[in-house]
Design a protein around this motif. Structure first.
Motif, PDB file in Angstrom:
ATOM      1  N   ASN A 298       3.529 -61.730  -7.446  1.00  0.00           N
ATOM      2  CA  ASN A 298       2.261 -62.172  -6.701  1.00  0.00           C
ATOM      3  C   ASN A 298       1.993 -60.951  -5.636  1.00  0.00           C
ATOM      4  O   ASN A 298       0.984 -61.146  -4.947  1.00  0.00           O
ATOM      5  N   TYR A 299       2.761 -59.874  -5.626  1.00  0.00           N
ATOM      6  CA  TYR A 299       2.388 -58.896  -4.603  1.00  0.00           C
ATOM      7  C   TYR A 299       2.598 -57.701  -5.255  1.00  0.00           C
ATOM      8  O   TYR A 299       3.459 -57.488  -6.222  1.00  0.00           O
ATOM      9  N   VAL A 300       1.925 -56.668  -4.713  1.00  0.00           N
ATOM     10  CA  VAL A 300       2.300 -55.200  -4.992  1.00  0.00           C
ATOM     11  C   VAL A 300       2.334 -54.334  -3.526  1.00  0.00           C
ATOM     12  O   VAL A 300       2.078 -55.084  -2.646  1.00  0.00           O
ATOM     13  N   PHE A 301       3.047 -53.269  -3.495  1.00  0.00           N
ATOM     14  CA  PHE A 301       3.072 -52.638  -2.488  1.00  0.00           C
ATOM     15  C   PHE A 301       3.079 -51.064  -2.546  1.00  0.00           C
ATOM     16  O   PHE A 301       3.108 -50.581  -3.553  1.00  0.00           O
ATOM     17  N   ARG A 302       2.696 -50.703  -1.365  1.00  0.00           N
ATOM     18  CA  ARG A 302       2.846 -48.925  -1.232  1.00  0.00           C
ATOM     19  C   ARG A 302       3.218 -48.505   0.150  1.00  0.00           C
ATOM     20  O   ARG A 302       3.312 -49.359   0.831  1.00  0.00           O
ATOM     21  N   VAL A 303       3.885 -47.277  -0.217  1.00  0.00           N
ATOM     22  CA  VAL A 303       4.443 -46.955   1.447  1.00  0.00           C
ATOM     23  C   VAL A 303       3.823 -45.667   1.606  1.00  0.00           C
ATOM     24  O   VAL A 303       3.942 -44.632   1.000  1.00  0.00           O
ATOM     25  N   VAL A 304       3.326 -45.689   2.712  1.00  0.00           N
ATOM     26  CA  VAL A 304       2.518 -44.517   3.523  1.00  0.00           C
ATOM     27  C   VAL A 304       3.394 -44.133   4.656  1.00  0.00           C
ATOM     28  O   VAL A 304       3.717 -44.802   5.325  1.00  0.00           O
ATOM     29  N   GLU A 305       3.436 -42.771   4.517  1.00  0.00           N
ATOM     30  CA  GLU A 305       4.047 -41.939   5.681  1.00  0.00           C
ATOM     31  C   GLU A 305       2.939 -41.339   6.287  1.00  0.00           C
ATOM     32  O   GLU A 305       2.285 -40.522   5.947  1.00  0.00           O
ATOM     33  N   LYS A 306       3.348 -41.162   7.839  1.00  0.00           N
ATOM     34  CA  LYS A 306       2.529 -40.368   8.497  1.00  0.00           C
ATOM     35  C   LYS A 306       3.172 -39.527   9.554  1.00  0.00           C
ATOM     36  O   LYS A 306       3.866 -40.167  10.349  1.00  0.00           O
ATOM     37  N   SER A 307       3.136 -38.293   9.327  1.00  0.00           N
ATOM     38  CA  SER A 307       3.917 -37.436   9.848  1.00  0.00           C
ATOM     39  C   SER A 307       3.443 -36.800  11.263  1.00  0.00           C
ATOM     40  O   SER A 307       2.154 -36.459  11.139  1.00  0.00           O
ATOM     41  N   SER A 308       4.255 -36.532  12.258  1.00  0.00           N
ATOM     42  CA  SER A 308       3.506 -35.698  13.489  1.00  0.00           C
ATOM     43  C   SER A 308       4.729 -34.811  13.779  1.00  0.00           C
ATOM     44  O   SER A 308       5.713 -34.399  12.967  1.00  0.00           O
ATOM     45  N   LEU A 309       4.522 -34.093  14.837  1.00  0.00           N
ATOM     46  CA  LEU A 309       5.583 -33.144  15.078  1.00  0.00           C
ATOM     47  C   LEU A 309       6.814 -33.615  15.496  1.00  0.00           C
ATOM     48  O   LEU A 309       7.924 -32.967  15.561  1.00  0.00           O
ATOM     49  N   LEU A 310       6.680 -34.790  16.127  1.00  0.00           N
ATOM     50  CA  LEU A 310       8.032 -35.405  16.602  1.00  0.00           C
ATOM     51  C   LEU A 310       8.752 -36.428  15.611  1.00  0.00           C
ATOM     52  O   LEU A 310       9.866 -36.413  15.590  1.00  0.00           O
ATOM     53  N   ASN A 311       7.983 -36.917  14.918  1.00  0.00           N
ATOM     54  CA  ASN A 311       8.801 -37.837  13.891  1.00  0.00           C
ATOM     55  C   ASN A 311       7.627 -38.680  12.778  1.00  0.00           C
ATOM     56  O   ASN A 311       6.450 -38.056  12.930  1.00  0.00           O
ATOM     57  N   THR A 312       8.306 -39.312  11.912  1.00  0.00           N
ATOM     58  CA  THR A 312       7.416 -39.849  10.823  1.00  0.00           C
ATOM     59  C   THR A 312       7.539 -41.276  10.833  1.00  0.00           C
ATOM     60  O   THR A 312       8.656 -42.050  11.022  1.00  0.00           O
ATOM     61  N   GLN A 313       6.343 -42.003  10.861  1.00  0.00           N
ATOM     62  CA  GLN A 313       6.107 -43.094  10.920  1.00  0.00           C
ATOM     63  C   GLN A 313       5.758 -43.855   9.690  1.00  0.00           C
ATOM     64  O   GLN A 313       4.995 -43.043   8.819  1.00  0.00           O
ATOM     65  N   THR A 314       6.489 -44.824   9.087  1.00  0.00           N
ATOM     66  CA  THR A 314       6.541 -45.224   7.777  1.00  0.00           C
ATOM     67  C   THR A 314       5.742 -46.558   7.689  1.00  0.00           C
ATOM     68  O   THR A 314       6.308 -47.384   8.467  1.00  0.00           O
ATOM     69  N   ASN A 315       4.855 -46.894   6.958  1.00  0.00           N
ATOM     70  CA  ASN A 315       4.077 -48.260   6.821  1.00  0.00           C
ATOM     71  C   ASN A 315       4.192 -48.792   5.337  1.00  0.00           C
ATOM     72  O   ASN A 315       3.965 -48.076   4.367  1.00  0.00           O
ATOM     73  N   VAL A 316       4.946 -49.826   5.509  1.00  0.00           N
ATOM     74  CA  VAL A 316       4.994 -50.431   3.893  1.00  0.00           C
ATOM     75  C   VAL A 316       3.767 -51.548   3.779  1.00  0.00           C
ATOM     76  O   VAL A 316       3.752 -52.736   4.394  1.00  0.00           O
ATOM     77  N   GLU A 317       2.908 -51.315   2.941  1.00  0.00           N
ATOM     78  CA  GLU A 317       1.673 -52.185   2.835  1.00  0.00           C
ATOM     79  C   GLU A 317       2.117 -52.910   1.648  1.00  0.00           C
ATOM     80  O   GLU A 317       2.325 -52.669   0.705  1.00  0.00           O
ATOM     81  N   ILE A 318       1.921 -54.339   1.966  1.00  0.00           N
ATOM     82  CA  ILE A 318       2.282 -55.487   0.799  1.00  0.00           C
ATOM     83  C   ILE A 318       0.755 -56.080   0.607  1.00  0.00           C
ATOM     84  O   ILE A 318       0.450 -56.852   1.480  1.00  0.00           O
ATOM     85  N   ILE A 319       0.393 -55.996  -0.748  1.00  0.00           N
ATOM     86  CA  ILE A 319      -0.800 -56.701  -0.877  1.00  0.00           C
ATOM     87  C   ILE A 319      -0.772 -57.696  -1.744  1.00  0.00           C
ATOM     88  O   ILE A 319      -0.129 -57.770  -2.821  1.00  0.00           O
ATOM     89  N   ASN A 320      -1.312 -58.831  -1.578  1.00  0.00           N
ATOM     90  CA  ASN A 320      -1.427 -59.948  -2.353  1.00  0.00           C
ATOM     91  C   ASN A 320      -2.183 -59.719  -3.546  1.00  0.00           C
ATOM     92  O   ASN A 320      -3.408 -59.648  -3.385  1.00  0.00           O
ATOM     93  N   SER A 321      -1.802 -59.948  -4.709  1.00  0.00           N
ATOM     94  CA  SER A 321      -2.621 -59.616  -6.145  1.00  0.00           C
ATOM     95  C   SER A 321      -3.618 -60.855  -6.323  1.00  0.00           C
ATOM     96  O   SER A 321      -4.429 -60.433  -7.209  1.00  0.00           O
ATOM     97  N   SER A 322      -3.507 -61.790  -5.614  1.00  0.00           N
ATOM     98  CA  SER A 322      -4.590 -63.010  -5.618  1.00  0.00           C
ATOM     99  C   SER A 322      -5.794 -62.821  -4.785  1.00  0.00           C
ATOM    100  O   SER A 322      -7.119 -62.679  -5.224  1.00  0.00           O
ATOM    101  N   ASN A 323      -5.607 -62.571  -3.472  1.00  0.00           N
ATOM    102  CA  ASN A 323      -6.568 -62.536  -2.496  1.00  0.00           C
ATOM    103  C   ASN A 323      -6.822 -61.249  -1.972  1.00  0.00           C
ATOM    104  O   ASN A 323      -7.571 -61.111  -0.951  1.00  0.00           O
ATOM    105  N   LYS A 324      -5.940 -60.038  -1.962  1.00  0.00           N
ATOM    106  CA  LYS A 324      -5.893 -58.908  -1.489  1.00  0.00           C
ATOM    107  C   LYS A 324      -5.518 -58.850  -0.014  1.00  0.00           C
ATOM    108  O   LYS A 324      -5.708 -57.954   0.657  1.00  0.00           O
TER     109      LYS A 324
END
Length: 395
Positions: A298-324
């Motif tokens: 009942n969920y889907v996900f995507r992995v979003v990477e945001k890079s800067s000069l010093l490091n990379t921050q990763t966000n795992v976004e988990i979306i409910n397929s029923s109510n978003k």
């Protein structure tokens, strides 16, 4: 009649003071617990601190039960139900969460496609014709099919669908019930089947196909009524959705309430009640999406990477397929591989594996002294796979 004296009155006052003190302490503890929980939810540094030092969610390599592997053998490792399974030399060995061998099964498979759902494990010979449905330490059924096996699926009730090539048709989809009885075949004369899945209630078979005859690829989703198809009734294909050319379908997956999740190269959407709705995009400008998946309950996900000069921050976004509704798990680093099963996601960042729930919270963090090759998951535990061993982690 008893007359209450001065001493009795003092005793009553002492008892009342004691009760008030106890009640006050309980209320104070409840308030502290509520405040702590709220801070835990909204403050990530505080949550990380509690996870590590109070909740003890960190697990170090060599501190858990393990299964030894022979490095000289071609070990195919999988997890399902309450087992970790190791296949080599045509022997499937099932181990429990303590690393103890529970059973062995002979299967004539050397290059397997393996897929688990609930208590069932489906194993097929990739590009050949042999297939086995297994539950526990028993073979439920086995077959040699007419054609080469490209894709397989099994639902939680043991219904199976197989995509075959190498016949007079471009693709053939063969569907079986739990006992191995063939229910029907679906023939694709001019298109190629990309993926297939069966609904949780055994009522529908969905498949995706692509038409490669034109200049640009065209993706099509079709849903078949299983009762109509097995009775050879007309109109068994009850839904068809055709996308514009150039849009590539990659995966489909049934979730609860017969929601069919469809993943394309640029978005994930859901089909419900003959209509489709976008859940999340996968090609947004200025956003690097490294992984996405639809295999969760009942969920889907995507992995979003945001890079800067010093490091990379990763966000795992988990979306409910029923109510978003969207939950997010964030960490510093780059994802090497990502795996999902039921209501948990495993993020392999090289020498660490983060296990998270669909609420976006950390369940367990595994810290390794070496690179993790692979992660496998089942209902209540996971396997961290190395060349010479599998470490077992409760999740």
């Amino acid at each position: 009649m008893k007359i209450i004296g001065i001493d009795d009155g003092e005793d009553i006052r002492k008892v009342n003071k004691k009760k008030i003190m106890i009640i006050s302490i309980i209320i104070l503890l409840v308030v502290i617990a509520i405040i702590t929980f709220i801070i835990y939810c909204v403050n990530k540094p505080f949550r990380d601190l509690l996870d590590k030092y109070v909740l003890m969610k960190n697990v170090i390599e060599n501190s858990t039960n393990s299964i030894s592997l022979d490095e000289d053998k071609n070990n195919n490792v999988y997890a399902y139900d309450k087992y970790i399974s190791v296949l080599n030399n045509n022997i499937l060995k099932n181990y429990n969460s303590s690393g103890k061998l529970e059973g062995e099964i002979t299967v004539e498979i050397s290059n397997p496609i393996m897929l688990a759902n609930g208590k069932f494990l489906l194993i097929a010979e990739n590009g050949q014709n042999k297939i086995y449905l297994i539950s526990g330490n028993e073979i439920i059924w086995k077959k040699e099919l007419e054609g080469n096996i490209d894709k397989i699926t099994v639902n939680k009730n043991g219904y199976v669908a197989v995509v075959l090539s190498g016949t007079t048709h471009k693709s053939v989809i063969q569907t079986f019930d739990t006992s191995g009885k063939e229910l029907f075949k679906t023939y694709l004369a001019s298109t190629i089947a990309m993926d297939v899945d069966i609904s949780l209630d055994n009522q529908y078979l969905a498949f995706s196909e692509i038409n490669t005859g034109a200049t640009l690829v065209q993706s099509i989703i079709k849903i078949v009524s299983i009762p109509k198809a097995k009775n050879a009734e007309e109109g068994s294909i009850i839904y068809t959705h055709q996308e514009p050319t150039g849009k590539l379908i990659t995966n489909i997956k049934y979730q609860e309430s017969n929601r069919l999740i469809c993943m394309y190269d640029d978005e994930i959407y859901v089909i419900k009640n003959d209509s489709n709705e976008k859940l999340v995009g996968l090609d947004e400008q200025s956003t690097r999406i490294s992984f996405a998946g639809i295999e969760l309950n009942n969920y889907v996900f995507r992995v979003v990477e945001k890079s800067s000069l010093l490091n990379t921050q990763t966000n795992v976004e988990i979306i409910n397929s029923s109510n978003k509704k969207n939950n997010t798990y964030s960490f510093d680093g780059v994802t090497k591989e990502i795996y999902s099963y039921n209501d948990k996601i495993a993020i392999n960042v090289g020498s660490e594996v983060h296990f998270i729930g669909t609420n976006g919270w950390l369940v367990k963090k595994y810290i390794s002294k070496q690179e993790v090759r692979k992660v496998i998951m089942c209902n209540s535990f996971a396997g961290i796979v190395y060349r010479d061993k599998i470490e077992i982690v409760d999740i």
